[in-house]
Design a protein around this motif. Sequence first.
Motif, PDB file in Angstrom:
ATOM      1  N   PHE A 290       0.851  -1.189   0.000  1.00 18.66           N
ATOM      2  CA  PHE A 290       0.000   0.000   0.000  1.00 18.66           C
ATOM      3  C   PHE A 290       0.883   1.234   0.000  1.00 18.66           C
ATOM      4  CE2 PHE A 290      -2.533  -3.383   1.636  1.00 18.66           C
ATOM      5  CZ  PHE A 290      -3.784  -3.168   1.096  1.00 18.66           C
ATOM      6  N   PHE A 291       0.558   2.185  -0.870  1.00 20.74           N
ATOM      7  CA  PHE A 291       1.326   3.423  -1.023  1.00 20.74           C
ATOM      8  C   PHE A 291       0.467   4.626  -0.629  1.00 20.74           C
ATOM      9  CE2 PHE A 291       2.933   0.478  -4.223  1.00 20.74           C
ATOM     10  CZ  PHE A 291       4.312   0.608  -4.126  1.00 20.74           C
ATOM     11  N   TRP A 292       1.057   5.534   0.122  1.00 19.81           N
ATOM     12  CA  TRP A 292       0.465   6.829   0.438  1.00 19.81           C
ATOM     13  C   TRP A 292       1.259   7.884  -0.321  1.00 19.81           C
ATOM     14  CZ3 TRP A 292       0.279   2.715   3.541  1.00 19.81           C
ATOM     15  CH2 TRP A 292      -0.879   2.489   4.287  1.00 19.81           C
ATOM     16  N   LEU A 293       0.581   8.724  -1.057  1.00 20.61           N
ATOM     17  CA  LEU A 293       1.246   9.745  -1.860  1.00 20.61           C
ATOM     18  C   LEU A 293       1.693  10.934  -1.007  1.00 20.61           C
ATOM     19  CD1 LEU A 293      -1.149   9.917  -4.939  1.00 20.61           C
ATOM     20  CD2 LEU A 293       1.119   8.867  -4.856  1.00 20.61           C
ATOM     21  N   LYS A 294       2.802  11.555  -1.415  1.00 25.80           N
ATOM     22  CA  LYS A 294       3.227  12.812  -0.795  1.00 25.80           C
ATOM     23  C   LYS A 294       2.198  13.896  -1.077  1.00 25.80           C
ATOM     24  CE  LYS A 294       8.195  12.187  -0.645  1.00 25.80           C
ATOM     25  NZ  LYS A 294       9.498  12.565  -1.209  1.00 25.80           N
ATOM     26  N   ASN A 295       1.628  13.858  -2.275  1.00 30.27           N
ATOM     27  CA  ASN A 295       0.590  14.812  -2.679  1.00 30.27           C
ATOM     28  C   ASN A 295      -0.710  14.025  -2.890  1.00 30.27           C
ATOM     29  OD1 ASN A 295       2.462  17.053  -2.898  1.00 30.27           O
ATOM     30  ND2 ASN A 295       3.197  16.051  -4.767  1.00 30.27           N
ATOM     31  N   PRO A 296      -1.423  13.734  -1.801  1.00 30.11           N
ATOM     32  CA  PRO A 296      -2.579  12.835  -1.913  1.00 30.11           C
ATOM     33  C   PRO A 296      -3.680  13.298  -2.856  1.00 30.11           C
ATOM     34  CG  PRO A 296      -2.364  13.717   0.327  1.00 30.11           C
ATOM     35  CD  PRO A 296      -1.196  14.196  -0.451  1.00 30.11           C
TER      36      PRO A 296
ATOM     37  N   GLU B 130       9.929   6.627  -6.122  1.00 36.15           N
ATOM     38  CA  GLU B 130       9.928   6.836  -4.674  1.00 36.15           C
ATOM     39  C   GLU B 130       9.670   8.282  -4.273  1.00 36.15           C
ATOM     40  OE1 GLU B 130      13.603   5.768  -2.755  1.00 36.15           O
ATOM     41  OE2 GLU B 130      14.790   6.715  -4.313  1.00 36.15           O
ATOM     42  N   HIS B 131       9.936   9.214  -5.181  1.00 39.41           N
ATOM     43  CA  HIS B 131       9.662  10.619  -4.868  1.00 39.41           C
ATOM     44  C   HIS B 131       8.155  10.898  -4.772  1.00 39.41           C
ATOM     45  CE1 HIS B 131       9.115  10.644  -9.247  1.00 39.41           C
ATOM     46  NE2 HIS B 131       8.403  11.759  -9.070  1.00 39.41           N
ATOM     47  N   LEU B 132       7.322   9.965  -5.267  1.00 36.26           N
ATOM     48  CA  LEU B 132       5.880  10.148  -5.268  1.00 36.26           C
ATOM     49  C   LEU B 132       5.229   9.743  -3.944  1.00 36.26           C
ATOM     50  CD1 LEU B 132       5.146   8.667  -8.815  1.00 36.26           C
ATOM     51  CD2 LEU B 132       5.161  11.099  -8.176  1.00 36.26           C
ATOM     52  N   TRP B 133       5.839   8.807  -3.225  1.00 39.46           N
ATOM     53  CA  TRP B 133       5.177   8.304  -2.019  1.00 39.46           C
ATOM     54  C   TRP B 133       5.786   8.839  -0.735  1.00 39.46           C
ATOM     55  CZ3 TRP B 133       7.389   4.038  -4.960  1.00 39.46           C
ATOM     56  CH2 TRP B 133       8.565   3.520  -4.430  1.00 39.46           C
ATOM     57  N   GLU B 134       4.891   8.951   0.250  1.00 37.55           N
ATOM     58  CA  GLU B 134       5.272   9.392   1.587  1.00 37.55           C
ATOM     59  C   GLU B 134       5.472   8.199   2.501  1.00 37.55           C
ATOM     60  OE1 GLU B 134       2.931  11.539   5.224  1.00 37.55           O
ATOM     61  OE2 GLU B 134       2.739  12.433   3.256  1.00 37.55           O
ATOM     62  N   LYS B 135       4.685   7.158   2.255  1.00 37.92           N
ATOM     63  CA  LYS B 135       4.673   5.992   3.144  1.00 37.92           C
ATOM     64  C   LYS B 135       4.347   4.763   2.324  1.00 37.92           C
ATOM     65  CE  LYS B 135       1.710   4.307   6.905  1.00 37.92           C
ATOM     66  NZ  LYS B 135       0.606   4.697   7.796  1.00 37.92           N
ATOM     67  N   VAL B 136       4.952   3.635   2.713  1.00 35.86           N
ATOM     68  CA  VAL B 136       4.678   2.348   2.077  1.00 35.86           C
ATOM     69  C   VAL B 136       4.540   1.307   3.179  1.00 35.86           C
ATOM     70  CG1 VAL B 136       5.553   0.568   0.513  1.00 35.86           C
ATOM     71  CG2 VAL B 136       6.038   2.965   0.038  1.00 35.86           C
ATOM     72  N   ILE B 137       3.523   0.464   3.082  1.00 37.19           N
ATOM     73  CA  ILE B 137       3.378  -0.668   4.004  1.00 37.19           C
ATOM     74  C   ILE B 137       3.240  -1.919   3.176  1.00 37.19           C
ATOM     75  CG2 ILE B 137       1.902  -1.777   5.730  1.00 37.19           C
ATOM     76  CD1 ILE B 137       1.386   0.866   6.960  1.00 37.19           C
ATOM     77  N   VAL B 138       3.951  -2.969   3.569  1.00 44.35           N
ATOM     78  CA  VAL B 138       3.956  -4.236   2.851  1.00 44.35           C
ATOM     79  C   VAL B 138       3.398  -5.333   3.749  1.00 44.35           C
ATOM     80  CG1 VAL B 138       5.417  -5.975   1.730  1.00 44.35           C
ATOM     81  CG2 VAL B 138       5.994  -3.530   1.542  1.00 44.35           C
ATOM     82  N   TYR B 139       2.535  -6.157   3.175  1.00 44.21           N
ATOM     83  CA  TYR B 139       2.028  -7.347   3.842  1.00 44.21           C
ATOM     84  C   TYR B 139       2.381  -8.549   2.958  1.00 44.21           C
ATOM     85  CZ  TYR B 139      -0.778  -4.100   6.584  1.00 44.21           C
ATOM     86  OH  TYR B 139      -1.178  -3.073   7.401  1.00 44.21           O
ATOM     87  N   ASP B 140       3.190  -9.451   3.475  1.00 48.63           N
ATOM     88  CA  ASP B 140       3.541 -10.685   2.768  1.00 48.63           C
ATOM     89  C   ASP B 140       2.838 -11.845   3.459  1.00 48.63           C
ATOM     90  OD1 ASP B 140       5.229  -9.491   0.864  1.00 48.63           O
ATOM     91  OD2 ASP B 140       6.941  -9.585   2.208  1.00 48.63           O
TER      92      ASP B 140
END
Length: 135
Positions: free
Chosen positions: A41-47, A121-131
């Motif tokens: 899941f990606f959260w954008l710096k500019n949502p 990577e400049h586009l996202w503020e936060k990333v969460i990974v679930y494996d």
Amino acid sequence: MQRSNRRKFLGTAAALCAGTAAAAMPLPAAAKKYPVVHHVFFWLKNPGSKEDRDKLVAGVKTLAKIKTVRELHVGVVASTEKREVVDNSWAVSELMFFSDLEGQAAYQTDPIHLEFIKNCEHLWEKVIVYDAVAV
């Protein structure tokens, strides 16, 4: 009063039938064939930026070219009912399936994946990974 009880009964019966059918369903085909799941899941710096979201979506789609990625689903937040258990704060998700843990590990260092990170990577503020591994 009798109609109300009948409606409740029919509604309950329909819900029980649907629940029973869902419980009896086999795993999705992708999970059976490719038991290792990588969900990001990606959260954008500019949502609020549709342009940034679209760039990230395009970047994620390039990951389908990686040999060990068996299936890829790219998504954006759905307009579903707002409930306490629903997190719709993210912008873009990727759902990947792999044949095995070795394939998922190879994906991490694949040049296409590394290029994606470099370019996006400049586009996202936060990333969460679930494996996960299917059971």
